[in-house]
Design a protein around this motif. Structure first.
Motif, PDB file in Angstrom:
ATOM      1  N   ARG A  76       0.804  -1.225   0.000  1.00  0.00           N
ATOM      2  CA  ARG A  76       0.000   0.000   0.000  1.00  0.00           C
ATOM      3  C   ARG A  76       0.832   1.268   0.000  1.00  0.00           C
ATOM      4  O   ARG A  76       0.301   2.364  -0.164  1.00  0.00           O
ATOM      5  CB  ARG A  76      -0.922   0.010   1.229  1.00  0.00           C
ATOM      6  CG  ARG A  76      -1.988  -1.065   1.195  1.00  0.00           C
ATOM      7  CD  ARG A  76      -2.830  -1.049   2.444  1.00  0.00           C
ATOM      8  NE  ARG A  76      -2.063  -1.429   3.626  1.00  0.00           N
ATOM      9  CZ  ARG A  76      -2.526  -1.374   4.877  1.00  0.00           C
ATOM     10  NH1 ARG A  76      -3.755  -0.939   5.090  1.00  0.00           N
ATOM     11  NH2 ARG A  76      -1.781  -1.750   5.885  1.00  0.00           N
ATOM     12  N   GLY A  77       2.138   1.145   0.188  1.00  0.00           N
ATOM     13  CA  GLY A  77       2.963   2.338   0.302  1.00  0.00           C
ATOM     14  C   GLY A  77       2.695   3.051   1.617  1.00  0.00           C
ATOM     15  O   GLY A  77       1.974   2.554   2.488  1.00  0.00           O
ATOM     16  N   GLN A  78       3.293   4.226   1.781  1.00  0.00           N
ATOM     17  CA  GLN A  78       3.136   4.979   3.027  1.00  0.00           C
ATOM     18  C   GLN A  78       2.980   6.468   2.738  1.00  0.00           C
ATOM     19  O   GLN A  78       3.612   7.008   1.827  1.00  0.00           O
ATOM     20  CB  GLN A  78       4.361   4.795   3.921  1.00  0.00           C
ATOM     21  CG  GLN A  78       4.618   3.355   4.345  1.00  0.00           C
ATOM     22  CD  GLN A  78       5.917   3.221   5.103  1.00  0.00           C
ATOM     23  OE1 GLN A  78       6.144   3.922   6.076  1.00  0.00           O
ATOM     24  NE2 GLN A  78       6.783   2.342   4.647  1.00  0.00           N
ATOM     25  N   ASP A  79       2.132   7.101   3.522  1.00  0.00           N
ATOM     26  CA  ASP A  79       1.946   8.552   3.466  1.00  0.00           C
ATOM     27  C   ASP A  79       2.180   9.072   4.870  1.00  0.00           C
ATOM     28  O   ASP A  79       1.446   8.744   5.796  1.00  0.00           O
ATOM     29  CB  ASP A  79       0.521   8.884   3.008  1.00  0.00           C
ATOM     30  CG  ASP A  79       0.270  10.382   2.874  1.00  0.00           C
ATOM     31  OD1 ASP A  79       1.092  11.178   3.388  1.00  0.00           O
ATOM     32  OD2 ASP A  79      -0.748  10.757   2.277  1.00  0.00           O
TER      33      ASP A  79
ATOM     34  N   PRO B  97       5.252   0.897  15.098  1.00  0.00           N
ATOM     35  CA  PRO B  97       4.749   1.368  13.798  1.00  0.00           C
ATOM     36  C   PRO B  97       3.487   0.630  13.376  1.00  0.00           C
ATOM     37  O   PRO B  97       3.340  -0.569  13.596  1.00  0.00           O
ATOM     38  CB  PRO B  97       5.914   1.083  12.852  1.00  0.00           C
ATOM     39  CG  PRO B  97       7.124   1.130  13.730  1.00  0.00           C
ATOM     40  CD  PRO B  97       6.679   0.540  15.033  1.00  0.00           C
ATOM     41  N   GLY B  98       2.593   1.389  12.744  1.00  0.00           N
ATOM     42  CA  GLY B  98       1.335   0.813  12.303  1.00  0.00           C
ATOM     43  C   GLY B  98       0.217   0.957  13.305  1.00  0.00           C
ATOM     44  O   GLY B  98      -0.902   0.497  13.065  1.00  0.00           O
ATOM     45  N   THR B  99       0.499   1.578  14.453  1.00  0.00           N
ATOM     46  CA  THR B  99      -0.538   1.751  15.470  1.00  0.00           C
ATOM     47  C   THR B  99      -0.719   3.231  15.781  1.00  0.00           C
ATOM     48  O   THR B  99       0.161   4.058  15.549  1.00  0.00           O
ATOM     49  CB  THR B  99      -0.176   1.018  16.771  1.00  0.00           C
ATOM     50  OG1 THR B  99       1.017   1.603  17.331  1.00  0.00           O
ATOM     51  CG2 THR B  99       0.063  -0.451  16.520  1.00  0.00           C
ATOM     52  N   TRP B 100      -1.859   3.543  16.352  1.00  0.00           N
ATOM     53  CA  TRP B 100      -2.154   4.899  16.812  1.00  0.00           C
ATOM     54  C   TRP B 100      -2.672   4.810  18.238  1.00  0.00           C
ATOM     55  O   TRP B 100      -1.899   4.821  19.180  1.00  0.00           O
ATOM     56  CB  TRP B 100      -3.157   5.570  15.867  1.00  0.00           C
ATOM     57  CG  TRP B 100      -3.483   6.982  16.217  1.00  0.00           C
ATOM     58  CD1 TRP B 100      -4.694   7.471  16.603  1.00  0.00           C
ATOM     59  CD2 TRP B 100      -2.581   8.096  16.224  1.00  0.00           C
ATOM     60  NE1 TRP B 100      -4.598   8.827  16.846  1.00  0.00           N
ATOM     61  CE2 TRP B 100      -3.321   9.231  16.621  1.00  0.00           C
ATOM     62  CE3 TRP B 100      -1.225   8.242  15.938  1.00  0.00           C
ATOM     63  CZ2 TRP B 100      -2.738  10.496  16.746  1.00  0.00           C
ATOM     64  CZ3 TRP B 100      -0.653   9.511  16.057  1.00  0.00           C
ATOM     65  CH2 TRP B 100      -1.409  10.612  16.454  1.00  0.00           C
ATOM     66  N   ASP B 101      -3.987   4.629  18.441  1.00  0.00           N
ATOM     67  CA  ASP B 101      -4.529   4.499  19.793  1.00  0.00           C
ATOM     68  C   ASP B 101      -4.361   3.087  20.354  1.00  0.00           C
ATOM     69  O   ASP B 101      -4.539   2.877  21.555  1.00  0.00           O
ATOM     70  CB  ASP B 101      -6.021   4.864  19.803  1.00  0.00           C
ATOM     71  CG  ASP B 101      -6.245   6.348  19.592  1.00  0.00           C
ATOM     72  OD1 ASP B 101      -5.348   7.132  19.967  1.00  0.00           O
ATOM     73  OD2 ASP B 101      -7.295   6.718  19.050  1.00  0.00           O
ATOM     74  N   GLU B 102      -4.035   2.140  19.476  1.00  0.00           N
ATOM     75  CA  GLU B 102      -3.942   0.751  19.936  1.00  0.00           C
ATOM     76  C   GLU B 102      -2.762   0.521  20.864  1.00  0.00           C
ATOM     77  O   GLU B 102      -2.744  -0.460  21.610  1.00  0.00           O
ATOM     78  CB  GLU B 102      -3.815  -0.195  18.731  1.00  0.00           C
ATOM     79  CG  GLU B 102      -4.908  -0.032  17.684  1.00  0.00           C
ATOM     80  CD  GLU B 102      -4.475   0.921  16.574  1.00  0.00           C
ATOM     81  OE1 GLU B 102      -4.885   0.697  15.422  1.00  0.00           O
ATOM     82  OE2 GLU B 102      -3.734   1.883  16.864  1.00  0.00           O
ATOM     83  N   TYR B 103      -1.774   1.411  20.814  1.00  0.00           N
ATOM     84  CA  TYR B 103      -0.559   1.232  21.608  1.00  0.00           C
ATOM     85  C   TYR B 103      -0.107   2.608  22.093  1.00  0.00           C
ATOM     86  O   TYR B 103      -0.239   3.599  21.374  1.00  0.00           O
ATOM     87  CB  TYR B 103       0.537   0.578  20.752  1.00  0.00           C
ATOM     88  CG  TYR B 103       1.782   0.228  21.523  1.00  0.00           C
ATOM     89  CD1 TYR B 103       1.842  -0.922  22.299  1.00  0.00           C
ATOM     90  CD2 TYR B 103       2.898   1.066  21.510  1.00  0.00           C
ATOM     91  CE1 TYR B 103       2.982  -1.240  23.023  1.00  0.00           C
ATOM     92  CE2 TYR B 103       4.042   0.755  22.229  1.00  0.00           C
ATOM     93  CZ  TYR B 103       4.072  -0.396  22.991  1.00  0.00           C
ATOM     94  OH  TYR B 103       5.192  -0.712  23.721  1.00  0.00           O
TER      95      TYR B 103
ATOM     96  N   ALA C 190       6.106   8.958  11.736  1.00  0.00           N
ATOM     97  CA  ALA C 190       5.201   8.914  10.606  1.00  0.00           C
ATOM     98  C   ALA C 190       4.318   7.682  10.661  1.00  0.00           C
ATOM     99  O   ALA C 190       3.150   7.725  10.306  1.00  0.00           O
ATOM    100  CB  ALA C 190       5.993   8.933   9.310  1.00  0.00           C
ATOM    101  N   ALA C 191       4.890   6.577  11.114  1.00  0.00           N
ATOM    102  CA  ALA C 191       4.130   5.337  11.107  1.00  0.00           C
ATOM    103  C   ALA C 191       3.006   5.361  12.123  1.00  0.00           C
ATOM    104  O   ALA C 191       2.021   4.667  11.976  1.00  0.00           O
ATOM    105  CB  ALA C 191       5.054   4.162  11.372  1.00  0.00           C
ATOM    106  N   THR C 192       3.114   6.167  13.151  1.00  0.00           N
ATOM    107  CA  THR C 192       2.062   6.196  14.155  1.00  0.00           C
ATOM    108  C   THR C 192       0.852   6.969  13.685  1.00  0.00           C
ATOM    109  O   THR C 192      -0.166   7.001  14.346  1.00  0.00           O
ATOM    110  CB  THR C 192       2.552   6.834  15.463  1.00  0.00           C
ATOM    111  OG1 THR C 192       2.820   8.218  15.228  1.00  0.00           O
ATOM    112  CG2 THR C 192       3.788   6.159  15.971  1.00  0.00           C
ATOM    113  N   ASP C 193       0.958   7.605  12.527  1.00  0.00           N
ATOM    114  CA  ASP C 193      -0.167   8.377  12.018  1.00  0.00           C
ATOM    115  C   ASP C 193      -1.115   7.500  11.217  1.00  0.00           C
ATOM    116  O   ASP C 193      -1.906   7.978  10.422  1.00  0.00           O
ATOM    117  CB  ASP C 193       0.349   9.534  11.151  1.00  0.00           C
ATOM    118  CG  ASP C 193      -0.715  10.594  10.952  1.00  0.00           C
ATOM    119  OD1 ASP C 193      -1.453  10.860  11.900  1.00  0.00           O
ATOM    120  OD2 ASP C 193      -0.806  11.138   9.844  1.00  0.00           O
ATOM    121  N   GLY C 194      -1.000   6.213  11.418  1.00  0.00           N
ATOM    122  CA  GLY C 194      -1.902   5.311  10.741  1.00  0.00           C
ATOM    123  C   GLY C 194      -1.331   4.710   9.475  1.00  0.00           C
ATOM    124  O   GLY C 194      -1.975   3.920   8.813  1.00  0.00           O
ATOM    125  N   ALA C 195      -0.104   5.093   9.120  1.00  0.00           N
ATOM    126  CA  ALA C 195       0.510   4.523   7.921  1.00  0.00           C
ATOM    127  C   ALA C 195       0.795   3.059   8.143  1.00  0.00           C
ATOM    128  O   ALA C 195       1.085   2.615   9.243  1.00  0.00           O
ATOM    129  CB  ALA C 195       1.801   5.267   7.592  1.00  0.00           C
TER     130      ALA C 195
END
Length: 735
Positions: free
Chosen positions: A417-420, A691-697, A554-559
């Motif tokens: 999916r790439g990353q933003d 990385p890959g998490t926001w509120d989950e962690y 950047a990854a914590t922003d849902g990327a």
């Protein structure tokens, strides 16, 4: 064809390779959007023809590019100039040097600016006057061949400052704790540096984004890191102000105890609310004559950059932190309305300027403490890859940023999916037109109180993946930057500061970039678990990670980002890990570490806790059983390697013994710097960022803790038998 040519002329790649031998073409819509962000209309065939014709006219008339670079002792990189062209350089120190082009080569007397020995280091003004009446002016950056090398070989701690609480901090680690860590570790443990997370100013809000990698401004540090009691005016508080300050300190003790004694998370917003009120009290204390003189000198030195930053902070208090939604007249920092509001908000602007001064002074004190403790490097600051689109930097420097664009990473074998990352990129044409002034000023500010600088996603000095707003990251394109100019500006500012530079080069790195960085003396980043030789027989320094997976916040922003540098499971048929590199196969020009802030701590990896955590949060790339099997296999490989190298007795699997062994392994490599993740020293099992998490962690909100999860204060760290046992190994192990 015309649009593709126009794209190439502006440094836009119309295709990319997500994997060797596989080419993906960038869509026309993306090319049009990226060109528009660079100020070029390519929306119709007629617009393309017009833009190409305009470019050809401009290129045909131009004598010089906007910025010219030269390395010390070498002639500038000049284009072909007509005979009879007169060249003049106005140097930073006011001298004027001149030459004339004859037979295609500049010639001059003792003041010939093209004679390498005549060009001093610096950013100069270059003028060319051709016989046909054409004239041109350019910025001339003359830089050293390389950034300063780190003095000798050293080891030091890597730490997220907020996580380092003492019994004196107000609910999160601060600059007082940093100075104390440096003074203690330098003297007692012989460490040579402390590497930090970015201390950039955050975007205010409720809640504030806790990631240090998505700031409002990279030019100024965040005053949330201040040690309130160490601001000199604190001792001068009297009467009601003293009573209120004591009340705030008492409430801060409660915040600290919530984290240290009751298992709470670090609450940056609550900490800032208390510190902000305390700082309002301190700002009301009249400065002594000496302090006033020092403050005025700071204001003069920082100039418009600080005034813009403080103005944005004052306006954000009134209109909210997203300047794009402010009243129209205030969206432009140079508008008449903005000029009037600066006068109306003078007191609030002065308040924010004073906070920047307080913070600068405490950073200086921390670096001074590090050097006085014997550290050869001292503080290693971190430069995030970008800034928040609504923050202070994008408001103040709108011409330098590409509106409607975000940087990220293209899809590849590890992330379809790439990353933003939600961070607007700098416009390369604007940087060149200004002589890279915003970039140079940024570096200068970060290097004020640093012995070294880490640059996040250092590959961005050469190219960045631009994603048009509203589109998925799969619909982006690479945009090229002038790597020679970016490195020259970096080398010049690092030379002036006497600071080394570390590039975070984990991820997909295009060919030639690591070599270019090494040639200019920029150290790379090598993480133990990923130093392997892959199928082509070449040594890999990143484990074939996804591009940008190590771009931290950047990854914590849902990327959708994997672990930084973590190779994909071999069973997925992507890239199968090959043999572990022996210590003498590592590159010398690197900072070598076992782990990083967005990777599992070593104790978690040894126990399999990292796989269990990702399974619980649904982050595994495959079935849990397969992931556990892969992790166990890789761990067995490493334990076997440690045994073969005589670093771990056969059959010994004790956690502390293995942690010491992997760090001894790093010392066997030729790496110039060896970093110890401070939580590893006490057995912490929780990553600071997943990385890959926001509120989950709870990313960026955890204090350093021991194996049982109980937080450790700085005082407990300094007394930890486990930490001292590890550091004794580092002090006595053979290089």
């Amino acid at each position: 064809m015309g649009r593709a040519r126009l794209a190439r002329l502006h440094g836009i790649a119309t295709s990319y390779e997500p994997a060797p031998g596989r080419t993906v073409h960038v869509s026309d819509d993306t090319v049009v959007a990226v060109l528009a962000a660079l100020g070029v209309d390519a929306s119709t065939p007629e617009a393309v023809r017009t833009a190409l014709a305009a470019h050809e006219r401009t290129a045909g008339r131009a004598l010089l590019p906007p910025t010219v670079t030269a390395r010390s002792g070498r002639a500038p990189r000049l284009p072909d100039l007509p005979d009879g062209t007169v060249l003049r350089v106005g140097t930073e120190d006011g001298a004027v040097l001149g030459a004339e082009v004859r037979d295609g080569t500049p010639h001059g007397g003792t003041d010939d600016p093209t004679a390498p020995a005549r060009l001093p280091l610096g950013v100069h003004d270059l003028r060319a006057d051709a016989p046909d009446g054409r004239t041109a002016r350019a910025h001339l950056i003359v830089a050293p061949d390389a950034v300063p090398a780190p003095p000798g070989r050293s080891h030091g701690f890597l730490v997220q400052l907020y996580s380092l609480l003492s019994r004196h901090s107000w609910g999160m680690g601060d600059l007082g704790d940093l100075a104390d860590l440096a003074a203690w570790s330098g003297r007692a443990l012989g460490t040579g540096f402390v590497q930090l997370n970015p201390l950039h100013a955050a975007v205010p809000g409720a809640p504030t984004d806790p990631s240090p990698y998505r700031p409002s401004s990279r030019r100024f540090p965040d005053p949330v890191h201040l040690r309130i009691e160490q601001v000199p005016e604190y001792a001068l508080l009297t009467g009601d102000a003293r009573v209120r300050a004591d009340e705030l300190a008492a409430r801060a003790r409660t915040l600290r105890e919530d984290v240290l004694d009751r298992g709470g998370l670090i609450d940056r917003d609550a900490v800032w609310a208390l510190k902000r009120e305390a700082l309002e009290l301190l700002a009301a204390v009249p400065l002594s004559p000496g302090r006033r003189a020092a403050y005025c000198a700071f204001l003069a030195e920082q100039g418009r950059d600080l005034d813009d930053h403080a103005t944005w902070c004052a306006l954000a208090e009134r209109h909210g932190p997203d300047w794009r939604g402010w009243p129209a007249g205030l969206r432009d920092p140079r508008s008449p309305q903005a000029a009037r509001i600066r006068h109306d908000l003078l007191d609030r602007i002065d308040f924010h300027c004073r906070l920047a001064w307080f913070t600068d002074q405490q950073l200086a004190a921390a670096q001074r403490a590090a050097r006085e403790a014997g550290m050869a490097i001292g503080l290693v600051h971190d430069l995030a890859v970008g800034v928040h689109p609504s923050g202070a930097d994008t408001w103040a420097q709108q011409d330098a940023f590409a509106a409607g664009m975000s940087i990220g990473a293209p899809p590849d074998a590890f992330n379809s999916r790439g990353q933003d990352w939600g961070l607007p990129p700098w416009r390369p044409n604007a940087l060149a037109g200004s002589g890279y002034a915003p970039y140079r000023a940024l570096l200068r500010g970060l290097l004020r109180h640093a012995g070294a600088l880490r640059i996040d996603h250092v590959m961005g000095l050469f190219r960045l993946w631009w994603v048009p707003e509203g589109r998925p990251p799969t619909e982006g394109a690479y945009v090229r930057y002038d790597g020679e100019a970016m490195l020259s500006a970096l080398a010049l500012e690092a030379h002036r500061a006497g600071a080394a530079v570390i590039g975070e080069d984990l991820g997909t790195v295009e060919p030639g970039v690591r070599e270019a960085l090494a040639e200019r003396g920029v150290l790379g980043t090598s993480v133990l678990w990923f130093e392997r030789a892959y199928g082509n027989g070449d040594a890999a320094t990143d484990g074939a990670a996804t591009d940008g997976a190590a771009t931290d916040g950047a990854a914590t922003d849902g990327a959708a980002a994997g672990h930084a540098g973590d190779p994909a499971p071999a069973s997925e048929g992507t890239v199968a890990p090959a043999r572990i590199l022996a210590p003498d196969e590592w590159r010398a020009g690197c900072l070598a570490t076992v782990t990083t802030h967005d990777l599992p701590p070593t104790a978690a990896r040894l126990a399999g806790d990292d796989v269990a955590l990702r399974a619980r949060l649904g982050l595994l790339a495959g079935p849990p059983e397969r992931e556990r099997s892969r992790a166990a296999h890789e761990l067995r490989e490493w334990l076997g390697a440690l045994t073969r190298h005589g670093l771990l007795p056969k059959g010994v699997r004790d956690e502390e013994a293995v942690v010491r062994a992997v760090h001894r392994f790093l010392l066997r490599t030729p790496a110039r710097m060896v970093g110890i993740w401070l939580p590893d020293a006490v057995g912490d099992r929780r990553p600071q960022n997943l990385p890959g998490t926001w509120d989950e962690y709870p990313n960026w909100r955890l204090p350093i803790a021991g194996p049982d999860g109980r937080p450790h204060t700085l005082e407990e760290l300094a007394a930890s038998p486990r930490l001292h046992a590890l550091m004794r190994e580092l002090a006595t192990a053979a290089p």
